[in-house]
Design a protein around this motif. Structure first.
Motif, short mmCIF file in Angstrom:
data_model
loop_
_atom_site.label_atom_id
_atom_site.label_comp_id
_atom_site.label_asym_id
_atom_site.label_seq_id
_atom_site.Cartn_x
_atom_site.Cartn_y
_atom_site.Cartn_z
N THR A 10 0.83 -1.21 0.00
CA THR A 10 0.00 0.00 0.00
C THR A 10 0.86 1.25 0.00
N HIS A 11 2.11 1.13 0.40
CA HIS A 11 3.07 2.22 0.51
C HIS A 11 2.72 3.20 1.63
N ALA A 12 1.78 2.84 2.50
CA ALA A 12 1.39 3.69 3.63
C ALA A 12 2.50 3.67 4.68
N THR A 19 -8.32 0.33 7.77
CA THR A 19 -8.37 1.39 6.77
C THR A 19 -8.28 0.72 5.40
N ASP A 20 -9.19 1.03 4.51
CA ASP A 20 -9.29 0.31 3.24
C ASP A 20 -8.48 1.00 2.15
N LEU A 21 -7.18 0.74 2.15
CA LEU A 21 -6.28 1.30 1.14
C LEU A 21 -6.10 0.30 0.00
N ASN A 83 -4.54 4.66 10.55
CA ASN A 83 -4.02 5.59 9.55
C ASN A 83 -3.28 6.77 10.17
N ARG A 84 -2.74 6.56 11.38
CA ARG A 84 -1.93 7.59 12.04
C ARG A 84 -0.48 7.10 12.11
N ALA A 85 0.45 8.02 12.09
CA ALA A 85 1.87 7.68 12.19
C ALA A 85 2.20 7.26 13.62
N PHE A 86 3.15 6.35 13.73
CA PHE A 86 3.58 5.87 15.05
C PHE A 86 3.97 7.03 15.96
#
Length: 189
Positions: A10-12, A19-21, A83-86
């Protein structure tokens, strides 16, 4: 035999669970190698999240019977951390995220699932799929696949976290009647 395949990337760079990426399946050669490696006449099932479903669709082929999507094969639900950064989560809830990674098991993401909950959900799905007999290709997610490797190896969750599971890799597990046996982990054809 269950052939667990991790969906395309997903490259997220965030905590992506429910989260549906979409998956990036642009490397047609890699997808073709993976498809050729998997049993041609296997049943094929995936999580209902689009990154897994699209990967399964890319692997379908003429001889593979596509089963309905199974939401029990989803990734862990990160709740408010989705969908939040660590670093952002660590700034807001340092104790909670430290417990989640350092002592996995009953610790939950805020409003989400624990490792134990994920493992129970995926294990029930794996057992249902094993009951079908024969070869089954299961397109799922990093956490879902790790729960099953943990089960086969009999390791604590904290130890299985060190196992790499690359996108578009295969982890093969076989039900022996007495438990799950590992055939291979993180094989990248």
């Amino acid at each position: 035999m269950l052939h667990w395949v991790r969906h395309g990337p997903t490259h997220a760079k965030t905590m992506v669970g429910w989260t549906d990426l979409p998956a990036d399946l642009s490397d047609a050669a890699q997808v073709a190698r993976l498809s050729a490696h998997l049993p041609a006449q296997a049943r094929l099932v995936s999580s209902d999240l689009s990154r897994a479903a699209a990967t399964a669709d890319a692997l379908a082929g003429p001889g593979r019977l596509r089963l309905p999507h199974d939401p029990d094969l989803r990734e862990i639900h990160f709740g408010a951390w989705e969908n939040r950064a660590f670093a952002e989560i660590d700034a807001d809830e340092p104790e909670a995220i430290a417990a989640f990674w350092q002592a996995p098991g009953a610790s939950c993401a805020t409003g989400g699932e624990s490792w134990d909950m994920l493992s129970a959900r995926v294990s029930a799905a794996a057992d249902r799929l094993a009951g079908l007999g024969g070869e089954v290709i299961v397109v799922a997610h990093f956490g879902a696949i790790l729960t099953q490797l943990q089960r086969a190896r009999g390791l604590p969750a904290a130890e299985i976290f060190a196992q790499k599971v690359d996108n578009l890799s295969v982890t093969r597990l076989h039900w022996t009647g007495a438990g799950w046996q590992e055939g291979c982990a993180n094989h990248c054809p």
